[in-house]
Write a protein that holds these residues in place. Structure first.
Motif, mmCIF file in Angstrom:
data_model
loop_
_atom_site.group_PDB
_atom_site.id
_atom_site.type_symbol
_atom_site.label_atom_id
_atom_site.label_comp_id
_atom_site.label_asym_id
_atom_site.label_seq_id
_atom_site.Cartn_x
_atom_site.Cartn_y
_atom_site.Cartn_z
ATOM 1 N N VAL A 155 7.837 21.895 0.870
ATOM 2 C CA VAL A 155 8.567 22.025 -0.388
ATOM 3 C C VAL A 155 8.810 20.633 -0.964
ATOM 4 O O VAL A 155 9.001 19.670 -0.228
ATOM 5 N N VAL A 156 8.776 20.540 -2.277
ATOM 6 C CA VAL A 156 9.018 19.275 -2.971
ATOM 7 C C VAL A 156 10.001 19.515 -4.102
ATOM 8 O O VAL A 156 10.155 20.638 -4.593
ATOM 9 N N ASN A 157 10.673 18.433 -4.526
ATOM 10 C CA ASN A 157 11.584 18.555 -5.661
ATOM 11 C C ASN A 157 10.893 18.097 -6.944
ATOM 12 O O ASN A 157 9.695 17.797 -6.935
ATOM 13 N N LEU B 253 0.824 -1.211 0.000
ATOM 14 C CA LEU B 253 0.000 0.000 0.000
ATOM 15 C C LEU B 253 0.859 1.262 0.000
ATOM 16 O O LEU B 253 0.579 2.220 -0.727
ATOM 17 N N ILE B 254 1.898 1.260 0.825
ATOM 18 C CA ILE B 254 2.782 2.421 0.892
ATOM 19 C C ILE B 254 3.493 2.618 -0.443
ATOM 20 O O ILE B 254 3.564 3.745 -0.962
ATOM 21 N N ASN B 255 3.999 1.539 -1.026
ATOM 22 C CA ASN B 255 4.682 1.644 -2.323
ATOM 23 C C ASN B 255 3.726 2.148 -3.405
ATOM 24 O O ASN B 255 4.113 2.957 -4.264
ATOM 25 N N ALA B 256 2.484 1.666 -3.361
ATOM 26 C CA ALA B 256 1.488 2.113 -4.348
ATOM 27 C C ALA B 256 1.203 3.597 -4.188
ATOM 28 O O ALA B 256 1.081 4.332 -5.185
ATOM 29 N N GLN B 257 1.111 4.065 -2.950
ATOM 30 C CA GLN B 257 0.842 5.485 -2.715
ATOM 31 C C GLN B 257 2.013 6.356 -3.153
ATOM 32 O O GLN B 257 1.822 7.452 -3.679
ATOM 33 N N ILE B 258 3.228 5.853 -2.935
ATOM 34 C CA ILE B 258 4.408 6.593 -3.394
ATOM 35 C C ILE B 258 4.358 6.732 -4.910
ATOM 36 O O ILE B 258 4.577 7.821 -5.464
ATOM 37 N N ALA B 259 4.061 5.625 -5.587
ATOM 38 C CA ALA B 259 3.994 5.651 -7.053
ATOM 39 C C ALA B 259 2.885 6.576 -7.546
ATOM 40 O O ALA B 259 3.034 7.244 -8.577
ATOM 41 N N LEU B 260 1.784 6.625 -6.817
ATOM 42 C CA LEU B 260 0.649 7.465 -7.216
ATOM 43 C C LEU B 260 0.839 8.932 -6.843
ATOM 44 O O LEU B 260 -0.018 9.760 -7.130
ATOM 45 N N GLY B 261 1.947 9.234 -6.176
ATOM 46 C CA GLY B 261 2.259 10.627 -5.857
ATOM 47 C C GLY B 261 1.617 11.151 -4.595
ATOM 48 O O GLY B 261 1.511 12.367 -4.408
ATOM 49 N N VAL B 262 1.197 10.257 -3.707
ATOM 50 C CA VAL B 262 0.612 10.711 -2.437
ATOM 51 C C VAL B 262 1.744 11.225 -1.548
ATOM 52 O O VAL B 262 2.702 10.492 -1.288
ATOM 53 N N PRO B 263 1.691 12.486 -1.074
ATOM 54 C CA PRO B 263 2.743 13.000 -0.188
ATOM 55 C C PRO B 263 2.889 12.113 1.046
ATOM 56 O O PRO B 263 1.910 11.519 1.510
ATOM 57 N N GLU B 264 4.086 12.030 1.557
ATOM 58 C CA GLU B 264 4.337 11.110 2.671
ATOM 59 C C GLU B 264 3.425 11.374 3.858
ATOM 60 O O GLU B 264 2.928 10.443 4.493
ATOM 61 N N HIS B 265 3.172 12.652 4.155
ATOM 62 C CA HIS B 265 2.346 12.955 5.322
ATOM 63 C C HIS B 265 0.868 12.620 5.088
ATOM 64 O O HIS B 265 0.073 12.636 6.025
ATOM 65 N N LYS B 266 0.508 12.314 3.827
ATOM 66 C CA LYS B 266 -0.870 11.927 3.519
ATOM 67 C C LYS B 266 -1.030 10.419 3.347
ATOM 68 O O LYS B 266 -2.145 9.918 3.197
ATOM 69 N N GLN B 267 0.072 9.698 3.325
ATOM 70 C CA GLN B 267 0.009 8.252 3.109
ATOM 71 C C GLN B 267 -0.643 7.563 4.308
ATOM 72 O O GLN B 267 -0.455 7.960 5.453
ATOM 73 N N GLU C 206 9.055 15.180 -0.800
ATOM 74 C CA GLU C 206 9.138 16.240 0.197
ATOM 75 C C GLU C 206 10.511 16.253 0.859
ATOM 76 O O GLU C 206 11.199 15.231 0.911
ATOM 77 N N LEU C 207 10.877 17.408 1.359
ATOM 78 C CA LEU C 207 12.108 17.518 2.131
ATOM 79 C C LEU C 207 11.767 17.121 3.564
ATOM 80 O O LEU C 207 11.329 17.937 4.372
ATOM 81 N N SER C 208 11.936 15.855 3.864
ATOM 82 C CA SER C 208 11.543 15.350 5.184
ATOM 83 C C SER C 208 12.389 14.139 5.543
ATOM 84 O O SER C 208 12.984 13.505 4.667
ATOM 85 N N PHE C 209 12.425 13.833 6.825
ATOM 86 C CA PHE C 209 13.112 12.620 7.276
ATOM 87 C C PHE C 209 12.486 12.153 8.580
ATOM 88 O O PHE C 209 11.880 12.939 9.315
ATOM 89 N N ASN C 210 12.626 10.871 8.850
ATOM 90 C CA ASN C 210 12.071 10.281 10.066
ATOM 91 C C ASN C 210 13.041 10.433 11.227
ATOM 92 O O ASN C 210 14.261 10.530 11.029
ATOM 93 N N PHE C 211 12.508 10.404 12.432
ATOM 94 C CA PHE C 211 13.342 10.572 13.621
ATOM 95 C C PHE C 211 14.371 9.449 13.771
ATOM 96 O O PHE C 211 15.430 9.652 14.361
ATOM 97 N N ASN C 212 14.059 8.266 13.266
ATOM 98 C CA ASN C 212 14.978 7.135 13.423
ATOM 99 C C ASN C 212 15.923 6.976 12.240
ATOM 100 O O ASN C 212 16.622 5.974 12.127
ATOM 101 N N ASP C 213 15.936 7.955 11.345
ATOM 102 C CA ASP C 213 16.825 7.915 10.182
ATOM 103 C C ASP C 213 18.208 8.411 10.594
ATOM 104 O O ASP C 213 18.402 9.596 10.839
ATOM 105 N N THR C 214 19.153 7.508 10.658
ATOM 106 C CA THR C 214 20.500 7.870 11.127
ATOM 107 C C THR C 214 21.442 8.233 9.984
ATOM 108 O O THR C 214 22.602 8.552 10.225
ATOM 109 N N SER C 215 20.950 8.165 8.761
ATOM 110 C CA SER C 215 21.825 8.471 7.623
ATOM 111 C C SER C 215 22.004 9.978 7.483
ATOM 112 O O SER C 215 21.234 10.767 8.033
ATOM 113 N N TYR C 216 23.021 10.350 6.742
ATOM 114 C CA TYR C 216 23.225 11.755 6.414
ATOM 115 C C TYR C 216 23.100 11.961 4.905
ATOM 116 O O TYR C 216 23.810 12.760 4.303
#
Length: 746
Positions: A514-516, A233-247, A521-531
């Motif tokens: 903002v989106v590219n 479902l999440i992958n389908a919403q990403i493909a359909l262009g649903v913003p992350e905060h709306k998924q 969206e320019l966003s990240f999760n709290f548990n995302d340890t990458s840079y």
């Protein structure tokens, strides 16, 4: 036989009955007329039954077959036809609406009996249906593509379909087909915005089939498939262009059903309701926080939300103890018997300044839907009021103020609050350190992106209908957008509570993410340890940013996978256990300056501090200037220069440091604990700090949690609370903050 009636003998039976009954009552002519009408009456009865049971075929038989019910009069046949029309008309309309609904959903349309419609409905209505049916049949396959195509391909696909429409149908009919495509895109957008999971179930046959299979499974197999469906479902919403905060991970109806079942079970069997919450992690995997957020929006009690996400085991047990209305009513009844009004507790919580700061963040993060923010805060305040009441019930030494403070502290200790957002210290029920990060690291990452990498994100300029933007080049619009991000950009919490999202505050206070060019969206999760810069493959350089929040020794030790710093990392770290080092962290310096505040006339003007103790206002008999510097009685009461103010601060810090070193009896303590003591000595002097004997003793034993308790309260020999410390009475908020910091050290 038909319902107990023998159809073969019925005419003879009715004839005999008529003769026996009416031969002596009517004339022979009237009797003959009555007997002659019997076959028609029998056929009329049969015709009425056929109209009810099979109206379509009966209608055409009456219309076209003279051998069907031949004895009926013309008037009788027309009456039966009229009755058939009356039954068929709403059936045809329903069938047509099903065609429209299927077409609107991008599904195969069901059969529609246009020939019957021509016979039953007005010609103008049928003509409209025929034209619409042609458009539907022409567009059905293409609309399926529009409903399922990736968002990035839609523009090109639509352009191709428009061109095809004109080619096959001409300009006039082609425009109607194009309108159908454009309506389909509006339908898609609206459905994805309102209930994306429901839309996907109705348009994605693969996921729909998986969902059907789910209902046939049980236990672990069911949970595993549910987790797989969620990812699909999440992958389908990403493909359909649903913003992350709306998924979403469930339909609105699914969320509503869960909440209703939970509430019912919480009244009947608390263990079952808690098991339902526990099942979220098995069923939704890494997306369980989204599930919880959706359930909260559907009305899941805040007690359950808090117990799942923030509370430790002890606090969770407290929350579940008043999760049901029965237990809540018991607490209220106890309060009434002891002259404690629940409404008064709620009012005191609502005016708690620390909670108001958090509430302001909530309101900012829900500026589009203020009702959601109000509802969330009302729920939080209601639950905290029950928590406070429960604190008074279980601890008779707690008055209402103590209980409210305990409730606020219980909640706020789980967050690091910044100017425009907050960072939870727990994520999916686990400490951030278990994911390999800290709240400070999250903040630093956000600042790093904002300060150094906004342009690298390649944000797309907002589409504008502003007349002043008409005729402006793409480059000029892009430059304007970059300036807006710099001047009015800020981080806020994502709608699902999983992380931060960057956006611009527009005129009127609305927040636009903002989106590219890829729609990310320019966003990240709290548990995302990458840079990695979100939405790109670029690796960011953390060395560009001066770290503002150095993790505590406990946080370092708890970081998942930590096995000691490399040489370079070690050089970058502040030594956490150098007691003889008289340098102080920037965090301590900033915190002291913020907490000390300044006088009403500014940093450089002396003032006399006033505060309240036991309901009475007290005014100090000395003057203060700068960052809490106490002037001697013979000092001049004048404006002091910035250089003098900074010198006072350095002297006071050295004095506080010296006082702490006199009290600490061990070779080293945690640096965070040491700096807390320095701040206490800075505020109340070395002699004042020395009065906290049990706090000092606990720190010397390494028991920081015990130390935190004695910072706020004096205790009787039997362990019960005797009352607040004088420091807690005079500067309660500051005392609480430092006590909380001390308690978090392990």
């Amino acid at each position: 036989m038909d319902g107990g009636i023998d159809k073969e003998t019925l005419p003879a039976d009715l004839t005999k009955l008529a003769m026996d009954t009416f031969s002596s009552q009517v004339s022979p002519v009237a009797l003959k007329k009555l007997i002659d009408s019997i076959p028609a009456e029998i056929q009329l009865y049969d015709g009425l039954a056929d109209v009810q049971q099979k109206p379509r075929s009966t209608f055409f038989l009456l219309k076209d077959n003279k051998d069907y019910l031949p004895d009926l009069t013309l008037a009788q046949r027309e009456d039966l036809e009229s009755k058939a029309r009356t039954i068929l008309r709403p059936q045809i309309i329903t069938s047509w609406n099903n065609v429209l609904a299927a077409s609107a959903a991008g599904k195969d349309v069901p059969f529609f009996d246009m020939e019957l419609a021509k016979e039953i409905l007005p010609p103008t209505q049928v003509q409209e249906m025929q034209q619409k049916k042609y458009i539907i049949d022409t567009t059905v396959d293409n609309k399926k593509i529009l409903f399922s195509a990736p968002n990035k391909d839609l523009e090109n696909i639509l352009a191709a379909f428009k061109k095809e429409a004109i080619a096959i149908a001409g300009e006039k009919e082609g425009q109607l087909i194009i309108q159908e495509y454009e309506t389909a895109l509006v339908t898609r957008s609206t459905a994805l915005n309102n209930d994306p999971v429901k839309f996907i179930y109705s348009t994605n046959s693969k996921i729909e089939e998986l969902n059907v299979q789910l209902n046939a499974l049980e236990g672990e197999a069911q949970s595993q498939l549910k987790s797989e469906i969620t990812e699909e479902l999440i992958n389908a919403q990403i493909a359909l262009g649903v913003p992350e905060h709306k998924q979403r991970v469930m339909t609105t109806q699914e969320a509503t059903n869960f909440v209703e079942t939970y509430k019912l079970k919480s009244q009947e069997n608390a263990a079952e309701s808690q098991a339902m919450l526990a099942s979220l992690r098995d069923n939704f995997g890494e997306f369980d926080s989204k599930a919880l957020q959706e359930l909260q929006a559907a009305g899941l009690p805040f007690t359950a939300v808090f117990a799942m996400t923030l509370a430790n085991d002890i606090e969770a047990e407290k929350f579940f103890s008043f999760d049901s209305k029965v237990e809540q009513d018991k607490l209220k009844d106890w309060g009434k018997k002891n002259d404690i009004k629940f409404s008064d507790i709620e009012a005191e919580i609502a005016t708690n300044s620390d909670l108001q700061e958090f509430e302001n963040i909530i309101r900012r993060n829900n500026n589009i839907d203020s009702s959601q923010a109000i509802s969330l805060m009302d729920n939080m305040q209601n639950v905290m009021a029950y928590y406070a009441l429960n604190e008074m019930y279980t601890n008779t030494k707690f008055d209402q103020a103590d209980a409210v403070e305990s409730a606020a502290n219980m909640f706020l200790k789980n967050f690091q609050i910044e100017e425009t957002y907050f960072i939870p210290l727990k994520y999916d029920g686990k400490d951030l350190t278990e994911f390999g990060t800290t709240a400070g690291a999250v903040k630093d990452k956000a600042e790093l992106i904002k300060e150094y990498y906004l342009e690298d994100f390649n944000a797309v300029a907002f589409k504008s209908t502003d007349p002043f933007n008409q005729g402006v080049s793409e480059q000029e619009l892009s430059d304007k957008h970059k300036r807006m991000m710099r001047l009015h950009g800020e981080w806020r919490n994502k709608g699902d509570g999983t992380g931060l999202v960057f956006g611009v505050v527009l005129d009127g206070g609305q927040f636009a993410t903002v989106v590219n060019a890829d729609g990310k969206e320019l966003s990240f999760n709290f548990n995302d340890t990458s840079y990695t810069l979100p939405g790109t493959d670029m690796q960011m350089d953390i060395k560009k940013l001066r770290v503002t929040d150095v993790p505590t020794e406990y946080e370092i030790g708890q970081i998942k996978g930590y096995s000691g710093f490399t040489v370079n990392e070690g050089e970058a770290m502040v030594d956490k256990k150098i007691i003889n080092n008289t340098s102080f962290s920037d965090k301590l310096v900033t915190r002291i300056k913020d907490n000390e505040g300044i006088g009403k006339q500014g940093l450089n003007t002396p003032y006399q501090l006033e505060y309240t103790v036991n309901g009475k206002k007290v005014k100090e008999d000395f003057y203060t200037v700068g960052h809490g510097h106490k002037l001697s009685k013979d000092a001049e009461i004048r404006e002091y220069s910035d250089e003098e103010i900074e010198k006072f601060f350095e002297e006071d810090m050295k004095a506080a440091d010296k006082s702490v070193k006199k009290l600490i009896k061990v070779a080293s303590i945690d640096r965070e604990a040491y700096e807390i003591l320095v701040e206490m000595a800075f505020q109340m002097g070395g002699q004042g700090l020395a009065g906290f004997k049990k706090t000092i003793a606990a720190i010397n034993k390494g028991d920081y949690e015990e130390a935190s308790k004695h910072m706020l309260y004096n205790y009787n020999e039997n362990g019960t609370i005797k009352g607040k410390t004088l420091w807690h009475q005079q500067t309660g908020k500051r005392a609480k903050r430092l006590s909380d910091l001390m308690a978090q050290i392990k």
